[in-house]
Motif scaffolding. Structure first.
Motif, PDB file in Angstrom:
ATOM      1  N   GLU A  15     -15.901  13.379 -10.484  1.00  0.00           N
ATOM      2  CA  GLU A  15     -16.425  12.857  -9.224  1.00  0.00           C
ATOM      3  C   GLU A  15     -15.389  12.960  -8.106  1.00  0.00           C
ATOM      4  OE1 GLU A  15     -16.058  11.412 -12.131  1.00  0.00           O
ATOM      5  OE2 GLU A  15     -16.107   9.225 -12.056  1.00  0.00           O
TER       6      GLU A  15
ATOM      7  N   ARG B 249      -7.554   1.094 -12.298  1.00  0.00           N
ATOM      8  CA  ARG B 249      -6.431   1.657 -11.564  1.00  0.00           C
ATOM      9  C   ARG B 249      -6.685   1.677 -10.068  1.00  0.00           C
ATOM     10  NH1 ARG B 249      -3.327   2.392  -8.824  1.00  0.00           N
ATOM     11  NH2 ARG B 249      -1.596   3.830  -8.585  1.00  0.00           N
ATOM     12  N   THR B 250      -7.949   1.900  -9.673  1.00  0.00           N
ATOM     13  CA  THR B 250      -8.222   2.024  -8.238  1.00  0.00           C
ATOM     14  C   THR B 250      -9.273   1.015  -7.804  1.00  0.00           C
ATOM     15  OG1 THR B 250      -9.990   3.665  -8.439  1.00  0.00           O
ATOM     16  CG2 THR B 250      -7.728   4.516  -8.346  1.00  0.00           C
ATOM     17  N   ILE B 251      -9.137   0.593  -6.573  1.00  0.00           N
ATOM     18  CA  ILE B 251      -9.979  -0.479  -6.053  1.00  0.00           C
ATOM     19  C   ILE B 251     -11.430  -0.035  -5.911  1.00  0.00           C
ATOM     20  CG2 ILE B 251      -9.307   0.061  -3.669  1.00  0.00           C
ATOM     21  CD1 ILE B 251     -10.189  -3.406  -5.165  1.00  0.00           C
ATOM     22  N   GLU B 252     -11.642   1.249  -5.577  1.00  0.00           N
ATOM     23  CA  GLU B 252     -13.027   1.679  -5.393  1.00  0.00           C
ATOM     24  C   GLU B 252     -13.809   1.583  -6.697  1.00  0.00           C
ATOM     25  OE1 GLU B 252     -10.211   3.280  -4.902  1.00  0.00           O
ATOM     26  OE2 GLU B 252     -10.447   5.451  -4.751  1.00  0.00           O
TER      27      GLU B 252
ATOM     28  N   ILE C  82      -8.528  -3.751   2.356  1.00  0.00           N
ATOM     29  CA  ILE C  82      -9.253  -2.612   1.783  1.00  0.00           C
ATOM     30  C   ILE C  82     -10.289  -3.089   0.763  1.00  0.00           C
ATOM     31  CG2 ILE C  82      -8.950  -0.628   0.237  1.00  0.00           C
ATOM     32  CD1 ILE C  82      -6.407   0.012   1.858  1.00  0.00           C
TER      33      ILE C  82
ATOM     34  N   LEU D  31       3.680   1.516  -1.391  1.00  0.00           N
ATOM     35  CA  LEU D  31       4.135   1.600  -2.770  1.00  0.00           C
ATOM     36  C   LEU D  31       3.056   2.239  -3.645  1.00  0.00           C
ATOM     37  CD1 LEU D  31       6.862   0.363  -3.462  1.00  0.00           C
ATOM     38  CD2 LEU D  31       5.664  -1.600  -4.427  1.00  0.00           C
ATOM     39  N   GLU D  32       1.828   1.781  -3.455  1.00  0.00           N
ATOM     40  CA  GLU D  32       0.725   2.323  -4.253  1.00  0.00           C
ATOM     41  C   GLU D  32       0.505   3.797  -3.914  1.00  0.00           C
ATOM     42  OE1 GLU D  32      -3.008   0.187  -4.430  1.00  0.00           O
ATOM     43  OE2 GLU D  32      -3.604   1.541  -6.046  1.00  0.00           O
TER      44      GLU D  32
ATOM     45  N   LEU E 261     -14.321  -2.500   1.237  1.00  0.00           N
ATOM     46  CA  LEU E 261     -15.107  -1.771   0.245  1.00  0.00           C
ATOM     47  C   LEU E 261     -16.195  -2.666  -0.347  1.00  0.00           C
ATOM     48  CD1 LEU E 261     -12.287   0.197  -1.642  1.00  0.00           C
ATOM     49  CD2 LEU E 261     -14.068   1.180  -0.184  1.00  0.00           C
TER      50      LEU E 261
ATOM     51  N   ASN F  51     -11.111   5.515   2.670  1.00  0.00           N
ATOM     52  CA  ASN F  51     -11.297   4.073   2.529  1.00  0.00           C
ATOM     53  C   ASN F  51     -10.412   3.422   1.480  1.00  0.00           C
ATOM     54  OD1 ASN F  51     -13.543   3.898   4.441  1.00  0.00           O
ATOM     55  ND2 ASN F  51     -14.618   5.156   2.942  1.00  0.00           N
ATOM     56  N   ALA F  52      -9.656   4.224   0.742  1.00  0.00           N
ATOM     57  CA  ALA F  52      -8.825   3.649  -0.320  1.00  0.00           C
ATOM     58  C   ALA F  52      -7.686   4.622  -0.634  1.00  0.00           C
ATOM     59  CB  ALA F  52      -9.671   3.366  -1.557  1.00  0.00           C
ATOM     60  N   PRO F  53      -6.604   4.092  -1.222  1.00  0.00           N
ATOM     61  CA  PRO F  53      -5.414   4.928  -1.461  1.00  0.00           C
ATOM     62  C   PRO F  53      -5.687   6.158  -2.333  1.00  0.00           C
ATOM     63  CG  PRO F  53      -4.823   2.609  -1.651  1.00  0.00           C
ATOM     64  CD  PRO F  53      -6.326   2.669  -1.522  1.00  0.00           C
ATOM     65  N   GLN F  54      -6.442   5.999  -3.418  1.00  0.00           N
ATOM     66  CA  GLN F  54      -6.685   7.153  -4.285  1.00  0.00           C
ATOM     67  C   GLN F  54      -7.434   8.245  -3.520  1.00  0.00           C
ATOM     68  OE1 GLN F  54      -6.058   7.560  -8.075  1.00  0.00           O
ATOM     69  NE2 GLN F  54      -6.083   9.495  -6.959  1.00  0.00           N
ATOM     70  N   GLU F  55      -8.382   7.837  -2.725  1.00  0.00           N
ATOM     71  CA  GLU F  55      -9.146   8.797  -1.926  1.00  0.00           C
ATOM     72  C   GLU F  55      -8.213   9.540  -0.968  1.00  0.00           C
ATOM     73  OE1 GLU F  55     -12.099   6.869   0.472  1.00  0.00           O
ATOM     74  OE2 GLU F  55     -13.041   8.759   1.065  1.00  0.00           O
TER      75      GLU F  55
ATOM     76  N   LEU G 159       0.835  -1.206   0.000  1.00  0.00           N
ATOM     77  CA  LEU G 159       0.000   0.000   0.000  1.00  0.00           C
ATOM     78  C   LEU G 159       0.864   1.249   0.000  1.00  0.00           C
ATOM     79  CD1 LEU G 159      -3.037  -0.773   2.292  1.00  0.00           C
ATOM     80  CD2 LEU G 159      -3.054  -0.249  -0.140  1.00  0.00           C
TER      81      LEU G 159
ATOM     82  N   MET H 235      -1.955  -1.646  -9.357  1.00  0.00           N
ATOM     83  CA  MET H 235      -1.131  -0.454  -9.207  1.00  0.00           C
ATOM     84  C   MET H 235      -0.409  -0.137 -10.501  1.00  0.00           C
ATOM     85  SD  MET H 235       0.564  -1.873  -5.692  1.00  0.00           S
ATOM     86  CE  MET H 235       1.922  -0.702  -5.648  1.00  0.00           C
TER      87      MET H 235
ATOM     88  N   HIS I  77      -3.901  -4.543   0.741  1.00  0.00           N
ATOM     89  CA  HIS I  77      -4.824  -4.485  -0.387  1.00  0.00           C
ATOM     90  C   HIS I  77      -6.034  -5.397  -0.171  1.00  0.00           C
ATOM     91  CE1 HIS I  77      -1.499  -2.589  -2.792  1.00  0.00           C
ATOM     92  NE2 HIS I  77      -2.548  -1.918  -3.228  1.00  0.00           N
TER      93      HIS I  77
ATOM     94  N   ALA J 128       3.072   5.828  -5.675  1.00  0.00           N
ATOM     95  CA  ALA J 128       2.817   6.014  -7.109  1.00  0.00           C
ATOM     96  C   ALA J 128       1.714   7.043  -7.332  1.00  0.00           C
ATOM     97  CB  ALA J 128       2.434   4.680  -7.742  1.00  0.00           C
ATOM     98  N   LEU J 129       0.658   6.959  -6.530  1.00  0.00           N
ATOM     99  CA  LEU J 129      -0.452   7.906  -6.675  1.00  0.00           C
ATOM    100  C   LEU J 129      -0.022   9.313  -6.288  1.00  0.00           C
ATOM    101  CD1 LEU J 129      -3.305   5.670  -5.223  1.00  0.00           C
ATOM    102  CD2 LEU J 129      -2.992   6.304  -7.624  1.00  0.00           C
TER     103      LEU J 129
ATOM    104  N   LEU K  61      -6.247   6.017   6.579  1.00  0.00           N
ATOM    105  CA  LEU K  61      -6.783   4.916   5.771  1.00  0.00           C
ATOM    106  C   LEU K  61      -6.843   3.705   6.683  1.00  0.00           C
ATOM    107  CD1 LEU K  61      -7.548   3.522   3.106  1.00  0.00           C
ATOM    108  CD2 LEU K  61      -5.128   3.369   2.547  1.00  0.00           C
TER     109      LEU K  61
ATOM    110  N   GLU L 201     -14.160  13.544 -24.026  1.00  0.00           N
ATOM    111  CA  GLU L 201     -13.655  12.967 -22.777  1.00  0.00           C
ATOM    112  C   GLU L 201     -13.962  11.471 -22.710  1.00  0.00           C
ATOM    113  OE1 GLU L 201     -14.648  14.899 -19.056  1.00  0.00           O
ATOM    114  OE2 GLU L 201     -13.198  13.574 -18.080  1.00  0.00           O
TER     115      GLU L 201
ATOM    116  N   TYR M 235      -1.719   4.558   7.208  1.00  0.00           N
ATOM    117  CA  TYR M 235      -2.443   3.302   6.991  1.00  0.00           C
ATOM    118  C   TYR M 235      -2.067   2.373   8.125  1.00  0.00           C
ATOM    119  CZ  TYR M 235      -3.830  -1.305   5.673  1.00  0.00           C
ATOM    120  OH  TYR M 235      -4.407  -2.548   5.713  1.00  0.00           O
TER     121      TYR M 235
ATOM    122  N   ARG N 253      -8.315  14.056 -12.504  1.00  0.00           N
ATOM    123  CA  ARG N 253      -8.667  13.540 -13.822  1.00  0.00           C
ATOM    124  C   ARG N 253     -10.180  13.438 -13.998  1.00  0.00           C
ATOM    125  NH1 ARG N 253     -10.343  12.936 -17.592  1.00  0.00           N
ATOM    126  NH2 ARG N 253     -10.054  11.572 -19.380  1.00  0.00           N
ATOM    127  N   THR N 254     -10.912  13.139 -12.911  1.00  0.00           N
ATOM    128  CA  THR N 254     -12.352  12.935 -13.062  1.00  0.00           C
ATOM    129  C   THR N 254     -13.123  13.863 -12.129  1.00  0.00           C
ATOM    130  OG1 THR N 254     -12.555  11.193 -11.383  1.00  0.00           O
ATOM    131  CG2 THR N 254     -11.964  10.490 -13.616  1.00  0.00           C
TER     132      THR N 254
END
Lengths: 693, 693
Positions: A450, B447-450, B319, A172-173, B323, A284-288, A170, B428, B316, A176-177, A245, B173, A218, A447-448
């Motif tokens: 949401e 790319r992301t788990i969510e 999480i 590592l992830e 989720l 709840n997740a790495p990207q978040e 995690l 990842m 991972h 990267a993010l 997290l 997009e 985390y 990027r998005t």
């Protein structure tokens, strides 16, 4: 194993900024930890002495490998151990013997991965006794950007986030993010088994670390959850957000839950309660995590929920507006003056409602973007600006547009700094030069849409929100002797939870005599059954002697209860039924809970939790945070309930729970909130031990 | 303007696969539409004659430019118009004169962007009368991958998605996101103003198009919403999922809502109702659209909600599991046999619970992945597999691991095909060779788990779900003459909604006489006020003559109502109060609604909607879909309500609403659902026009 709290703060300089480092188990084999760590350690060779230790001697990474720590010309301040598990104890002997001040144990403490087991305890005890700071075992290293300390197996981006992680992959992830969000790490600590150094102590350390602006955590094992929460509260109050997290690793199904409170105040709810107390942001997740970090490290929370949307196309505007509204943000209609001011700076195609839609105006005049942004953020009519869609893509048209877009990005960053109001940007072109320029200037770019909206909504939730504070536990009271209904009632009543008169009776005659004293209507309750109402053990609304006598006889015949309680009946239809309870969480201690009572408890799960004890003000806040709170405030012509009385009962119950570590679950269900008072109508208590499977 | 429905299906071959194309307004200027379109048209020059038309003549793109359509050697089957707005009508004359079969109008129909305005109508009428298919005006073109028709300003990836979009930038997009998901388009139609060709007709076309496997729609103006929904239903039943990106463009605040139904059955709710009816999947943002498309085009929906998680690291796994559980998926405990089978194929470090955690086993033996996946998906104990974390990253270690990872990817795709159970992958390393290999084989990779979990949960929701069907509207009934309480009651009662006896009375004496006839207890209602209960205009529980007479006098004194209704009092505490209503939506027609009644309607917004009319079975389904449905089924010892009676009342109300287009809103609130019957206790009706501001 240790408190991890303020009382035991240690100087962690030898860990993060050592004057010298030794890698024990250093290796030239490129698939071994000893190689990765040696390589990382040598990157800091201009800052400190770096020693390679390998029991075979010879050379590692082109420098001399010493056979043992004892052979080194000096005692290294920090030692990192990547040795076989069987060698761990003997190498620790050396570490202690040479006078090393800190040790990072990559090696798993036990061959079977027995985290927190006897071997870990022994290791930590030896280190503590010798005054050595121990990180791990079973961790993947430590990193300090400013100190050029890179005792980690991978490259990490540099930045202002302090990362504490109990999972290597995690981390590592997250790395990267972070990199793709233009963020990076001031420090990274792999927590491992936390045999000695625990997450709480490390949060305290990061809270005082100049290079760290945000702390990301985390963690699976919180250790002393209250110490963890207190440390996070210190960081939050020092202006360093803690983003947590964490997932719930066991659910109520794993415990034999005896009360509604036990089911509703889950471990996950306890984590939430700790977050509220400490002012932590839970994700709840790495990207978040990284999305929120970008938002927090950028302009920070807005002062309110009013948002303007700015796009160059109706589709993006409509979607952004709909998502923002769904997330609880407000899109105010703009005043006539503001619309006129916008119109003056924009091409004639532009729509100057909210969303402001340039409608192709970006191509005609790219500076429309910053003119609109400036006008909107200076207006005082909105608290934040959300840009969505095409920005970043103009660069591909012409050289002029490319230059213009670059200028807009710098201008937007200036406007944010001047206005003190945040701008969040969603773009179809996240790798465009303008997108990178915005990120460099601290403007969050996603990027998005949401994700952008989700972060803005969380930032707005955060506006003006202080940590509730991690409450101190009172000294333990005399443990309870018994756990019957009448015991629970007495304990709670003594603590200040209001109940009506009740008496235990054994005959119909006695019941009639008590009723004459306390007044009709009355209620009969068969004692001894866990869920009295489920088995028909509660008879409501007995209005006179004959009905009471008949009900008493019927109850005895059907259930033959060991005893029967008789109580004054409360005016149920004049009030709102609440559930009030507390559970003693293994990590976070007592957690208080309020919920809408009756059948809605289970169906709607409309619940608020807090670390206990709570005071009256906090109890009130919990009650008002329920979705169904309008029912308490009076809805459709009904009188409001006495919120102070209800809050006082909640606070009283939480104080009782916090003084009784031997109680696993305690609840009043229902607590009837009436217009002029609150009264408990039932009580239940589960001693610790009884909640274990 | 047109029906767009099955009755008027036209042959759209000239639009998508024309034998010849002319670009009117073709240009060499690289910032003009006429250039982009000419460039795109010429890419299909090996398939068809492509003509450039520019009133100045000369050369465009190295080929001869004709001065007008009349000058061409043949009548082009398809003409695309990128001409100044002022020239539009005269060029349309030419289009019609030469006998062109289809025309794509890029030019905005009106200089002021007056979509749907008089000029659009005139344009469409002329085209229709001449038998010319017209796309636009104000659109950005059309694309057909197989036909090599690229009348669009940008490159689009090729694939199996048919995209219909009313926004150019969003289409762009969606194209970019599709490409990064390894997806692309079979056809793309920019809808523009839909003056002639509407979204419904195009969905019908795509439903029959061999190259299209999924239909993605972004639309702001649904035109005939029922025709739209019927077309989508046809596509869904043909096995082509329709994924709808749509936002609510106006909210209830823009209408003068007169009833709860009006507020709760919003335009967004009407879109949801259309989605349920047609079996469409609604999404709220472009990324969500592509994520779901990946899932639908991959292995498709699982047969149930049971999921196994497979990772190479506990973080991972935890999480992903948390989720998944939060999204309503189930993570079953694995049987002892299955655990043993897993253990046999995995390194000793692996944890074989659910999540299955290789715990570093991927590095030791990369084939652990496909062995575990095969064992899990063949076991029958789970319906889907979710992989999360490191997979994709092993390639960087050694050549052997790289080869192994590639083999695993192919093997995983085979396992999915053999088992018929979906695998979704979060990695990842989304750009790793193994990730691309999985995508190529139709395995969704995120790319992301969510996002992976979100899609899997939606796919599971979809399992076994058929479209509800778009109901036919009954012939309109005789319009109502008046809209008072008693009129609403009478209309609904005649339609089959049960009410108790009620009479309008003008004196206390008459009230007492009626009460003697219908029986005590009774209720008095002051008529004439919109929200009777809010102003104290409803007096409940009058048990005898004196109380009734006093209440009547009091009501008259306080409110001086034009009339008073007297009704038999229903046993409120024996039942559950529901709100049942319908609203006539401008696009989708009558929409039926059920909700928990009483104070909970507004507080909890627990609402289910459907296109009306609904039959009894559908009404039952709506009631059971409420979060609070357990209250209807009997909770904590209460008897269940008569669900058939409640459903019958819902269906009856919906039939009445569907037969009365002149009624904007109609509702029964509450409908009391009792153990043996259902009875309406109040009714309200808002004629069309009265709901307009």
């Amino acid at each position: 194993m240790n408190a991890g709290g303020t009382a035991t703060r240690r100087d962690l300089t030898p860990l993060f900024e050592p004057a010298s480092v030794a890698v024990v188990g250093a290796s030239d084999d490129p698939v071994k930890w000893g190689n990765w760590l040696a390589r990382g350690a040598l990157r800091g060779a201009s800052r400190r002495a770096v020693y390679m230790v390998n029991r075979r001697g010879g050379q590692v990474m082109g420098t001399r490998a010493h056979r043992s720590l004892a052979e080194l010309p000096e005692a290294p301040e920090l030692v990192v151990l990547a040795v076989p598990p069987a060698a761990l104890e003997s190498v620790m002997d050396e570490v202690i013997a040479v006078g090393t001040r800190a040790v990072v144990v990559i090696t798993a403490g036990s061959a079977d991965g027995d985290a927190g087991g006897a071997r870990d305890v022994a290791l930590a005890t030896r280190a503590r006794e010798a005054g050595v700071i121990l990180l791990g075992p079973n961790c993947l290293g430590i990193f300090d950007a400013d100190a050029e300390l890179e005792l980690v197996p991978n490259d990490l981006p540099r930045g202002s986030i302090g990362l504490l992680s109990q999972s290597g992959n995690l981390a590592l992830e997250i790395g990267a993010l972070a990199e793709s969000a233009g963020l990076g790490f001031s420090r990274f600590v792999s927590l491992g088994n936390q045999a000695d150094l625990e997450v709480a102590e490390l949060i305290e350390e990061l809270a005082e670390h100049d290079g760290t602006e945000l702390i990301a955590v985390y963690v699976e094992d919180f250790r002393d959850g209250r110490a963890f929460a207190r440390a996070a509260e210190v960081a939050a109050r020092a202006g360093k957000p803690v983003v947590l997290l964490a997932v719930e690793h066991s659910d109520a199904a794993a415990r034999a839950v005896r009360s509604h409170t036990g089911a509703l105040a889950s471990e996950g709810a306890a984590i939430d309660a700790a977050c509220h107390a400490a002012g932590m942001d839970r994700v709840n997740a790495p990207q978040e995590l990284l999305d929120l970090a970008q938002g927090l490290l950028g302009a920070g929370p807005p002062h309110g929920r009013r948002v303007a949307v700015l796009t160059d196309g109706g589709g993006h505007g409509g979607i952004a507006a709909a998502l923002a509204a769904a997330a609880g943000l407000e899109l105010p209609a703009l005043s006539a003056d503001l619309r006129q001011a916008l119109r003056a700076g924009l091409p004639p195609t532009a729509a100057v409602a909210n969303p402001v839609d340039l409608a192709g105006g970006g191509e005609r005049d790219i500076r429309s973007y910053d003119r609109a942004a400036r006008t909107l953020l200076a207006s005082g009519e909105v608290d934040a600006l959300l840009m969505s869609g095409y920005f970043g893509g103009y660069t591909d048209y012409t050289e002029t547009l490319a230059r213009g877009e670059a200028a807009v990005a710098e201008e937007l960053a200036d406007i944010v700094a001047e206005s003190g109001r945040p701008l969040l940007v969603q773009t179809m072109y996240p790798e465009a030069p303008a997108a990178h320029a915005l990120r460099r200037r601290g403007v969050p770019v996603y990027r998005t849409i949401e994700r952008a909206v989700g972060v803005l909504a969380r930032l707005a939730d955060r506006a003006g929100r202080d940590p509730r504070g991690v409450p101190e536990l009172p000294p333990p009271a005399e443990p309870i002797a018994a756990a019957t209904y009448m015991d629970a009632r007495a304990l709670l009543a003594a603590g200040g939870v209001p109940f009506g008169p009740a008496r235990v009776v054994s005959t119909a005659g006695k019941a009639v005599a008590v009723a004459a004293e306390i007044g009709y209507p009355v209620v009969l309750k068969a004692l001894g059954a866990l869920h009295k109402s489920d088995v028909g053990g509660v008879v409501l609304g007995l209005r006179d002697e004959p009905t009471l006598a008949a009900a008493f006889a019927d109850l005895n015949e059907r259930l033959a209860p060991p005893a029967v309680a008789i109580e004054r009946m409360a005016p149920l239809d004049e009030g709102v039924e609440l559930l009030v309870g507390a559970r003693w969480d293994a990590r976070f201690g007592p957690v208080a809970l309020v919920a809408m009572g009756g059948m809605f408890t289970e169906v709607l799960r409309d619940v608020a939790v807090s670390l206990a004890p709570v005071d009256e003000a906090m109890a009130r806040e919990l009650l008002l945070s329920l979705r169904a709170a309008p029912l308490l405030l009076g809805a459709r012509g009904r009188p409001p309930v006495d919120l102070d009385a209800a809050a006082s009962a909640v606070a009283a119950l939480s104080r009782v729970a916090a003084a009784h570590p031997e109680i696993a679950e305690i609840e009043v269900n229902p607590l009837l909130a009436l217009p002029t008072r609150a009264v408990g109508l039932d009580a239940r208590l589960v001693p610790r031990g009884a909640d274990q499977v």
